[in-house]
Each structure stands twice: as structure tokens, then as C-alpha cells.
Design an enzyme around this catalytic site. Sequence first.
Site, PDB file in Angstrom:
ATOM      1  N   GLU A 163       0.785  -1.241   0.000  1.00  0.00           N
ATOM      2  CA  GLU A 163       0.000   0.000   0.000  1.00  0.00           C
ATOM      3  C   GLU A 163       0.819   1.293   0.000  1.00  0.00           C
ATOM      4  O   GLU A 163       0.772   2.058   0.973  1.00  0.00           O
ATOM      5  CB  GLU A 163      -0.963   0.009   1.200  1.00  0.00           C
ATOM      6  CG  GLU A 163      -1.919  -1.152   1.213  1.00  0.00           C
ATOM      7  CD  GLU A 163      -3.028  -0.996   2.262  1.00  0.00           C
ATOM      8  OE1 GLU A 163      -2.938  -0.113   3.125  1.00  0.00           O
ATOM      9  OE2 GLU A 163      -4.013  -1.757   2.177  1.00  0.00           O
ATOM     10  N   GLU A 358      -5.194  -8.601   0.829  1.00  0.00           N
ATOM     11  CA  GLU A 358      -5.887  -8.303   2.096  1.00  0.00           C
ATOM     12  C   GLU A 358      -7.362  -8.071   1.809  1.00  0.00           C
ATOM     13  O   GLU A 358      -7.716  -7.446   0.806  1.00  0.00           O
ATOM     14  CB  GLU A 358      -5.364  -7.018   2.765  1.00  0.00           C
ATOM     15  CG  GLU A 358      -4.036  -7.161   3.442  1.00  0.00           C
ATOM     16  CD  GLU A 358      -3.537  -5.851   4.050  1.00  0.00           C
ATOM     17  OE1 GLU A 358      -4.367  -4.983   4.425  1.00  0.00           O
ATOM     18  OE2 GLU A 358      -2.312  -5.706   4.135  1.00  0.00           O
TER      19      GLU A 358
HETATM   20  C1  FCB Z   1      -4.633  -2.004   5.457  1.00  0.00           C
HETATM   21  C2  FCB Z   1      -3.235  -2.241   6.006  1.00  0.00           C
HETATM   22  C3  FCB Z   1      -3.190  -3.219   7.148  1.00  0.00           C
HETATM   23  C4  FCB Z   1      -4.357  -3.019   8.076  1.00  0.00           C
HETATM   24  C5  FCB Z   1      -5.656  -3.040   7.315  1.00  0.00           C
HETATM   25  C6  FCB Z   1      -6.882  -2.921   8.177  1.00  0.00           C
HETATM   26  O1  FCB Z   1      -4.683  -0.739   4.898  1.00  0.00           O
HETATM   27  O2  FCB Z   1      -2.394  -2.737   4.981  1.00  0.00           O
HETATM   28  O3  FCB Z   1      -1.951  -3.088   7.779  1.00  0.00           O
HETATM   29  O4  FCB Z   1      -4.188  -1.858   8.773  1.00  0.00           O
HETATM   30  O5  FCB Z   1      -5.667  -2.001   6.385  1.00  0.00           O
END
Ligand code: FCB
Length: 452
Positions: A163, A358
Amino acid sequence: MGFAKDFVWGAATSAYQVEGAVNEGGKGKHIWDIYVKEPGHAYGGHTGDMACDHYHRFKEDVALMKEMGLKAYRFSIDWSRVLPAGTGRVNEEGIKFYSDLVDCLIESGIEPYVTLFHWELPYEIYKRGGWLNPDIAEWFGEYAKIIAERLSDRVSHYFTLNEPQCFIGLSYLTKEHAPGLKLPLNDTFLMSHNALRAHGRAVQMLREYGKQPLTIGYAPTATMCYPETDKSEDIEAARQMLFSVPQDINNWTWNVAWWSDPVIFGHYPEEFVKSYESYLPEITDEDMKIISEPIDVYGQNIYNGKCVRMGEGGKPEIVERYEGFPKTAIDWPVTPECLHWGPRFLYERYKKPIYITENGMSCHDMVSSDGKVHDPNRIDFMAGYIKELRKAAEEVDLRGYFHWSLMDNFEWAKGYSERFGLIYVNFKTQERIMKDSAYWYADMIKTNGGNL
Ligand code: FCB
């Protein structure tokens, strides 16, 4: 059809959010270690000093992963644990921790997926200018080389940056994350360019020093877009909006194309270059060659999306959410469609196998009087999202899904107030309890989506 037999079902964490042991094992400091010690920076003065104590308890955690039937674990390496000053001296104890974790995963039949950078910028590198210093690409490359030399005999899957939208935007534009600065826009564009150069340099080093053929990817994020209806004009509207220039220049990092076009195509998107021309640093052909060093897979962190339709006059427009629209504890909207349309649009444009690196939700989880943690909201969220993901799996080359997160952890500026885990963590005692959703996920994995 459903999911391919070898579809990778996993869960993810990051180093600072789970490891603890910040003053142990010869670890250096990174910007979060410093930032959380200053008042007002993380919720309730919380820090990652202890977090989930994964550093000492990883064997117990891997045993729980095994019980869940996870096929893969995505974790990140803290750059400052391996290279306390960011460059130069290697900390053998730090390497040993990751190496032991990898061995333990492999013994348990769980494939390790390593992320090189999930926001632990070594403080010494920060003092030398951090992302503003063009040398950071070489420093990050040096770090990637060490990881390849020490782990790639056993680890074949890597993601470079997690990210960049957040570790530049939240850190240097909106002041929400370490080091909590608001810098001039042109500095943030230079940082983004250097971060992309660092990504490319790491890909080169991993390839050069890898001890076996490696699968290398990248893990950006952004809000996805999905069409209001299946009409072709709405689909086109969602596609256009997904790759468009963000409206708000002060939040410019929150987009897809600036971060992914150069990596895959070797040039920044034209529309963006036109809009941002006056802020851009010098960009050379040599830089673009490094940035676009070929990767094998495309990772994307996806949490939610905007509903889009083609407005009158042929312009994409956002469909406003109705009052009382479903949301998670952290206030993020619940929009399962993003796991269908996100991967589909990304695959169409970038033509790389996709991993959802994620996806997940925070809930107000607590231990019930029966000693268990009942989280029906999370089960419903996962079932809804993964059903949509299945549509994508039938349309494009989708390789895996990593749930965020394996366990409750230090949620950056929100401290321990948000619980994203499949495993409940009691932060007073470090006791772990598998939530109902963890059992549900285990069943989902066992049947490869059969319980959806
Ligand atoms: C993402 C991050 C991770 C966590 C989630 C909820 O943006 O990569 O570390 O904080 O959100």
C-alpha cells in the site's frame, strides 16, 4: 466451476502490528517505534511494543493456522530488525527469527508469502531523507538482496511494497500515520517516484539473488468501483472511474493507475501526468526501466468499493449510499461486489495473475459468557465477499485470497480499538481464542467454497 483446486486460502499480518519485542533481538528502530511514543499519535497512547507478542509466540500462532487449515500465511519483515540502520550491518538474530518462522510454517504445511515493506521505515533511513532521498532505491535493493540470500531457499513468494497509497498519503499528506507530516505536494510526488524505483530495484535483486525461481508481486490498495447494474454503460463507467485521476489533490495518492501503470506498462498514466505536471520530479527512461522490471503476479488489498453508473452526458458518477448503509466497526462500507469487479477490472488492464492480498473487517468482538467469540457479522461479511470473489475466479486468473487479519493486532493510529482478526487476542494476557469466523473459514477452506 468455483475456485481452482490449488486456490491459495490464507491470512495476513504485518510485522509491527503483531511482533512486539521492539527492544529485543538486536532490532533497530523504525518510524512507528518513535512516532507512537509521542502523545496523541495512536488511540489511547497505544503502541506496538508488545502487540501480539508473535515474536515469542509464533509457534502457537502457526499451530492455530494449521488448525484453521490455512494454505498460506502472508507476513511482513521488519526492515529494521534485519538491518538495524537500514543498510550495512546485518542483524543475525533478526534473520534467525524470520528463518525459524519460515521453517515452522513449512513443517506445518503452510506456504510463506513474504512482504518486504509493510511500513517499518528504519529510523536511520528516515533521518537520511527516507523516501525523499533517491538512494533509498539502492538501500531497499540491498535489503531485498539479503532476504533473497537468506530466505529464498525456502520462500518462493514475495510482495515488495504494501500500500504505497497509505505509506505516502497517510504519512506525508494527511498526517494520520508515522511520521505524521504534511509535506508540499511536489515532495510527495518525488517520494512516490522513489518508492516505485525502490520496488523495481527490489524485484531486480530478488531475481538476481533468488535461489530458486521466485514469484514476485506488489500489494497496492485503493477503493474499487463496481457498476450499479449489469448494463454495459454502467460497467464502462465503473471501469473508467477506477482508473481515473482523484478529484482531491490533497489526497492524490488514493488511486490505482498512478501506482500500477508504471510498474506494469513502464510509464505513468497520461491523464495523471497532465494533471500533476507542475509537481513532478525529473523522470528518466532509466527510472522507468527499473520501475517496470517485470513482476509475476499482481496483489491488491481490497476492502470496499464505490457504486458507479454512467450519468447523463456520458460521465461516470457515484451512486450515493442510502442512509443506514451497512458498515463495519471502523466505519468502512460493506460492499461485497468490490471483490468481483475489482479483480476483473485489474486483470483486464494489467493482465497479471491476481492475489487478493488483504480483505476483512473490524467488529466489536468480545468473549461471551460461554468463553467463545461469536462474530456472525464477520462470517456474513466473508461469505458475501467470497461469493463475489468466486465470480471473479470464474472470469479471470485469480490465484489466492488472504484474509486480514489472522489475529487482532495493533491497528496503526487506531491502536487496539479495532479488531480485524479471525483469532481473538486478549491483550492483557495474550490468550488467543479462535472466533466463530475462524471455524467457518476452516470449513470454507476444506470445502474450497462448498459452504458458501
Ligand atoms: C490495510 C493495512 C493493514 C491493516 C488493514 C486494516 O490498509 O495494509 O496493515 O491496517 O488495512
